[in-house]
Design a protein around this motif. Structure first.
Motif, PDB file in Angstrom:
ATOM      1  N   SER A  51     -18.036   0.453  21.108  1.00  0.00           N
ATOM      2  CA  SER A  51     -17.582  -0.449  20.045  1.00  0.00           C
ATOM      3  C   SER A  51     -17.669   0.301  18.712  1.00  0.00           C
ATOM      4  N   ASP A  52     -17.062  -0.261  17.681  1.00  0.00           N
ATOM      5  CA  ASP A  52     -17.115   0.375  16.361  1.00  0.00           C
ATOM      6  C   ASP A  52     -18.553   0.555  15.871  1.00  0.00           C
ATOM      7  N   GLU A  53     -19.427  -0.369  16.221  1.00  0.00           N
ATOM      8  CA  GLU A  53     -20.824  -0.292  15.785  1.00  0.00           C
ATOM      9  C   GLU A  53     -21.559   0.885  16.443  1.00  0.00           C
ATOM     10  N   GLU A  54     -21.046   1.360  17.563  1.00  0.00           N
ATOM     11  CA  GLU A  54     -21.705   2.432  18.318  1.00  0.00           C
ATOM     12  C   GLU A  54     -21.153   3.823  17.987  1.00  0.00           C
ATOM     13  N   THR A  55     -20.216   3.896  17.045  1.00  0.00           N
ATOM     14  CA  THR A  55     -19.593   5.180  16.731  1.00  0.00           C
ATOM     15  C   THR A  55     -19.612   5.474  15.241  1.00  0.00           C
ATOM     16  N   ILE A  56     -19.441   6.733  14.937  1.00  0.00           N
ATOM     17  CA  ILE A  56     -19.208   7.210  13.574  1.00  0.00           C
ATOM     18  C   ILE A  56     -17.792   7.751  13.602  1.00  0.00           C
ATOM     19  N   TYR A  57     -16.913   7.198  12.774  1.00  0.00           N
ATOM     20  CA  TYR A  57     -15.506   7.572  12.876  1.00  0.00           C
ATOM     21  C   TYR A  57     -14.854   7.723  11.510  1.00  0.00           C
ATOM     22  N   GLN A  58     -13.776   8.486  11.510  1.00  0.00           N
ATOM     23  CA  GLN A  58     -12.998   8.768  10.311  1.00  0.00           C
ATOM     24  C   GLN A  58     -11.533   8.916  10.692  1.00  0.00           C
ATOM     25  N   GLU A  59     -10.685   8.778   9.693  1.00  0.00           N
ATOM     26  CA  GLU A  59      -9.277   9.122   9.794  1.00  0.00           C
ATOM     27  C   GLU A  59      -8.951   9.959   8.571  1.00  0.00           C
ATOM     28  N   SER A  60      -7.844  10.670   8.616  1.00  0.00           N
ATOM     29  CA  SER A  60      -7.386  11.453   7.469  1.00  0.00           C
ATOM     30  C   SER A  60      -5.956  11.065   7.156  1.00  0.00           C
ATOM     31  N   ALA A  61      -5.596  11.194   5.889  1.00  0.00           N
ATOM     32  CA  ALA A  61      -4.232  10.874   5.481  1.00  0.00           C
ATOM     33  C   ALA A  61      -3.773  11.851   4.412  1.00  0.00           C
ATOM     34  N   LEU A  62      -2.466  12.073   4.367  1.00  0.00           N
ATOM     35  CA  LEU A  62      -1.837  12.865   3.317  1.00  0.00           C
ATOM     36  C   LEU A  62      -0.811  11.991   2.609  1.00  0.00           C
ATOM     37  N   PHE A  63      -0.816  12.050   1.286  1.00  0.00           N
ATOM     38  CA  PHE A  63       0.124  11.318   0.446  1.00  0.00           C
ATOM     39  C   PHE A  63       0.905  12.338  -0.377  1.00  0.00           C
ATOM     40  N   LYS A  64       2.226  12.272  -0.336  1.00  0.00           N
ATOM     41  CA  LYS A  64       3.075  13.131  -1.159  1.00  0.00           C
ATOM     42  C   LYS A  64       3.640  12.254  -2.276  1.00  0.00           C
ATOM     43  N   ILE A  65       3.373  12.665  -3.520  1.00  0.00           N
ATOM     44  CA  ILE A  65       3.713  11.873  -4.702  1.00  0.00           C
ATOM     45  C   ILE A  65       4.476  12.761  -5.689  1.00  0.00           C
ATOM     46  N   ALA A  66       5.365  12.177  -6.475  1.00  0.00           N
ATOM     47  CA  ALA A  66       6.109  12.924  -7.492  1.00  0.00           C
ATOM     48  C   ALA A  66       5.145  13.515  -8.519  1.00  0.00           C
ATOM     49  N   SER A  67       5.311  14.804  -8.832  1.00  0.00           N
ATOM     50  CA  SER A  67       4.411  15.515  -9.747  1.00  0.00           C
ATOM     51  C   SER A  67       4.336  14.892 -11.127  1.00  0.00           C
ATOM     52  N   SER A  68       5.431  14.370 -11.618  1.00  0.00           N
ATOM     53  CA  SER A  68       5.432  13.792 -12.972  1.00  0.00           C
ATOM     54  C   SER A  68       4.378  12.701 -13.109  1.00  0.00           C
ATOM     55  N   LEU A  69       4.110  11.957 -12.033  1.00  0.00           N
ATOM     56  CA  LEU A  69       3.133  10.876 -12.089  1.00  0.00           C
ATOM     57  C   LEU A  69       1.710  11.384 -12.321  1.00  0.00           C
ATOM     58  N   LEU A  70       1.409  12.576 -11.835  1.00  0.00           N
ATOM     59  CA  LEU A  70       0.070  13.131 -11.997  1.00  0.00           C
ATOM     60  C   LEU A  70      -0.262  13.312 -13.474  1.00  0.00           C
ATOM     61  N   PHE A  71       0.739  13.658 -14.263  1.00  0.00           N
ATOM     62  CA  PHE A  71       0.517  13.929 -15.677  1.00  0.00           C
ATOM     63  C   PHE A  71       0.870  12.743 -16.567  1.00  0.00           C
ATOM     64  N   ASP A  72       1.804  11.910 -16.128  1.00  0.00           N
ATOM     65  CA  ASP A  72       2.297  10.825 -16.973  1.00  0.00           C
ATOM     66  C   ASP A  72       1.599   9.488 -16.732  1.00  0.00           C
ATOM     67  N   GLU A  73       1.042   9.291 -15.577  1.00  0.00           N
ATOM     68  CA  GLU A  73       0.390   8.022 -15.244  1.00  0.00           C
ATOM     69  C   GLU A  73      -1.125   8.221 -15.147  1.00  0.00           C
ATOM     70  N   ARG A  74      -1.829   7.788 -16.148  1.00  0.00           N
ATOM     71  CA  ARG A  74      -3.289   7.939 -16.198  1.00  0.00           C
ATOM     72  C   ARG A  74      -3.957   7.253 -15.002  1.00  0.00           C
ATOM     73  N   ASN A  75      -3.388   6.140 -14.552  1.00  0.00           N
ATOM     74  CA  ASN A  75      -3.981   5.380 -13.459  1.00  0.00           C
ATOM     75  C   ASN A  75      -3.985   6.177 -12.149  1.00  0.00           C
ATOM     76  N   ILE A  76      -3.018   7.064 -11.955  1.00  0.00           N
ATOM     77  CA  ILE A  76      -2.993   7.905 -10.744  1.00  0.00           C
ATOM     78  C   ILE A  76      -4.256   8.756 -10.681  1.00  0.00           C
ATOM     79  N   GLN A  77      -4.633   9.334 -11.804  1.00  0.00           N
ATOM     80  CA  GLN A  77      -5.852  10.146 -11.840  1.00  0.00           C
ATOM     81  C   GLN A  77      -7.086   9.297 -11.525  1.00  0.00           C
TER      82      GLN A  77
END
Length: 174
Positions: free
Chosen positions: A80-106
């Motif tokens: 069961s979930d209580e009996e394990t230690i588990y993780q998942e991984s994800a990748l998100f590809k986002i437009a570069s302009s948002l990294l610099f123009d949108e403070r909330n992204i940071q």
């Protein structure tokens, strides 16, 4: 019986066709595989399938028994979930302009403990590891800004209790 999440760990030889036969066991019972990961295990020349299902304890017990009947399978376990230690991984590809123009992204990156994997002129890629709920939360936060691509791995898991698989292999090889 009440349904809940189970992680099934299958230790096997690495043979062609085994994945197809294992998935057939779930198909016959109309049980959806929610997540699947196959990798090498802690034992040399032994693969480990990590399968996540949402079903009843009785069905998971039955499924594990059917999986163990496969010739290449050394041993299968369910937790069961209580009996394990588990993780998942994800990748998100986002437009570069948002990294610099949108403070909330940071702020989203910082608060979610995500990592920037790469930055190019047109896009940047974020990596996030954690529970599915944490990845889903980050997805929902980034969605309004536009996600160019998204991918999430299957669950990887280790049991809290000792698995006894190494002991079984030693006894078998003696």
């Amino acid at each position: 019986m009440e349904k809940k999440w189970f992680t099934i760990s299958v230790y096997s030889e690495n043979n062609v066709g085994l994945l197809n036969r294992i998935s057939g066991i779930f198909l016959k019972r109309h049980i959806n595989i929610e997540s699947l990961n196959v990798s090498k295990s802690e034992i040399e020349n032994v693969s480990k399938f990590t399968i996540v299902v949402y079903t009843t304890p009785a069905w998971v017990h039955n499924i594990v028994g059917q999986i163990e009947k496969q010739i290449e399978v050394i041993k299968a376990f369910s937790h069961s979930d209580e009996e394990t230690i588990y993780q998942e991984s994800a990748l998100f590809k986002i437009a570069s302009s948002l990294l610099f123009d949108e403070r909330n992204i940071q702020n989203i990156i910082k608060e979610s403990n995500a990592q920037i994997v790469t930055v190019s002129r047109d896009f940047f890629v974020l990596s996030k590891s954690g529970r599915r709920s944490e990845i889903e939360e980050m997805y929902e936060q980034l969605k309004p800004y536009g996600i160019m691509q998204f991918v999430r791995s299957g669950r990887i898991a280790v049991s809290k209790a000792e698995m006894q698989i190494s002991k079984l292999i030693k006894e078998f090889n003696q």
